[in-house]
Design a protein around this motif. Structure first.
Motif, PDB file in Angstrom:
ATOM      1  N   GLY A  15     100.715 124.772  48.025  1.00  0.00           N
ATOM      2  CA  GLY A  15      99.443 125.205  48.618  1.00  0.00           C
ATOM      3  C   GLY A  15      98.338 124.187  48.400  1.00  0.00           C
ATOM      4  N   ALA A  16      98.298 123.618  47.204  1.00  0.00           N
ATOM      5  CA  ALA A  16      97.292 122.584  46.916  1.00  0.00           C
ATOM      6  C   ALA A  16      97.527 121.348  47.782  1.00  0.00           C
ATOM      7  CB  ALA A  16      97.322 122.216  45.438  1.00  0.00           C
ATOM      8  N   ALA A  17      98.780 120.978  47.978  1.00  0.00           N
ATOM      9  CA  ALA A  17      99.106 119.827  48.820  1.00  0.00           C
ATOM     10  C   ALA A  17      98.699 120.082  50.268  1.00  0.00           C
ATOM     11  CB  ALA A  17     100.596 119.510  48.730  1.00  0.00           C
ATOM     12  N   ASP A  18      98.880 121.318  50.735  1.00  0.00           N
ATOM     13  CA  ASP A  18      98.471 121.665  52.099  1.00  0.00           C
ATOM     14  C   ASP A  18      96.962 121.516  52.266  1.00  0.00           C
ATOM     15  OD1 ASP A  18     101.056 122.181  52.877  1.00  0.00           O
ATOM     16  OD2 ASP A  18     100.886 124.360  52.639  1.00  0.00           O
ATOM     17  N   TRP A  19      96.203 122.032  51.310  1.00  0.00           N
ATOM     18  CA  TRP A  19      94.747 121.924  51.400  1.00  0.00           C
ATOM     19  C   TRP A  19      94.289 120.473  51.294  1.00  0.00           C
ATOM     20  CZ3 TRP A  19      91.693 125.206  53.510  1.00  0.00           C
ATOM     21  CH2 TRP A  19      92.032 126.549  53.519  1.00  0.00           C
ATOM     22  N   LEU A  20      94.951 119.706  50.443  1.00  0.00           N
ATOM     23  CA  LEU A  20      94.595 118.300  50.301  1.00  0.00           C
ATOM     24  C   LEU A  20      94.870 117.531  51.588  1.00  0.00           C
ATOM     25  CD1 LEU A  20      93.515 116.186  48.352  1.00  0.00           C
ATOM     26  CD2 LEU A  20      95.855 115.803  47.591  1.00  0.00           C
ATOM     27  N   SER A  21      95.974 117.832  52.247  1.00  0.00           N
ATOM     28  CA  SER A  21      96.283 117.148  53.502  1.00  0.00           C
ATOM     29  C   SER A  21      95.277 117.520  54.584  1.00  0.00           C
ATOM     30  CB  SER A  21      97.710 117.467  53.960  1.00  0.00           C
ATOM     31  OG  SER A  21      97.826 118.816  54.344  1.00  0.00           O
ATOM     32  N   LEU A  22      94.758 118.739  54.559  1.00  0.00           N
ATOM     33  CA  LEU A  22      93.738 119.140  55.529  1.00  0.00           C
ATOM     34  C   LEU A  22      92.382 118.501  55.225  1.00  0.00           C
ATOM     35  CD1 LEU A  22      94.577 122.916  56.003  1.00  0.00           C
ATOM     36  CD2 LEU A  22      94.809 121.102  57.706  1.00  0.00           C
ATOM     37  N   ALA A  23      92.165 118.133  53.989  1.00  0.00           N
ATOM     38  CA  ALA A  23      90.872 117.542  53.609  1.00  0.00           C
ATOM     39  C   ALA A  23      90.762 116.075  53.992  1.00  0.00           C
ATOM     40  CB  ALA A  23      90.658 117.702  52.103  1.00  0.00           C
ATOM     41  N   ALA A  24      91.878 115.382  54.195  1.00  0.00           N
ATOM     42  CA  ALA A  24      91.847 113.936  54.402  1.00  0.00           C
ATOM     43  C   ALA A  24      91.118 113.535  55.691  1.00  0.00           C
ATOM     44  CB  ALA A  24      93.268 113.380  54.412  1.00  0.00           C
TER      45      ALA A  24
END
Length: 87
Positions: A15-24
């Protein structure tokens, strides 16, 4: 070393990786806008030869990085459209 299983730890990391990928992508777009508006010393340093190429400099680099990192947003939008059609 062996793996450590912590129940929902894998789900939390995913879940954290998903949010991080959306933040880029938005982060790079904001950096392009701020660099374009301010035109700070980094922009002058990176585009040493003025009038060389419109693709040289920090603003085009940030815009390209934003475009390359837009895949998670496109996947999210595509999933919402397909999910809305199933209802």
């Amino acid at each position: 070393m062996g793996e450590v299983h912590m129940g929902g730890g894998h789900a939390v990391a995913a879940g954290a990786a998903d949010w991080l990928s959306l933040a880029a992508a938005p982060t790079f777009a904001i950096m392009a806008a701020l660099t374009g508006v301010s035109g700070g010393p980094a922009e002058m340093f990176c585009s040493g030869a003025h009038g060389e190429s419109p693709l040289s400099g920090m603003v085009p680099m940030y815009l390209l990085m934003s475009a390359f990192h837009s895949a998670p947003w496109l996947k999210l939008i595509s999933g919402r459209r397909h999910g809305a059609g199933r209802r």
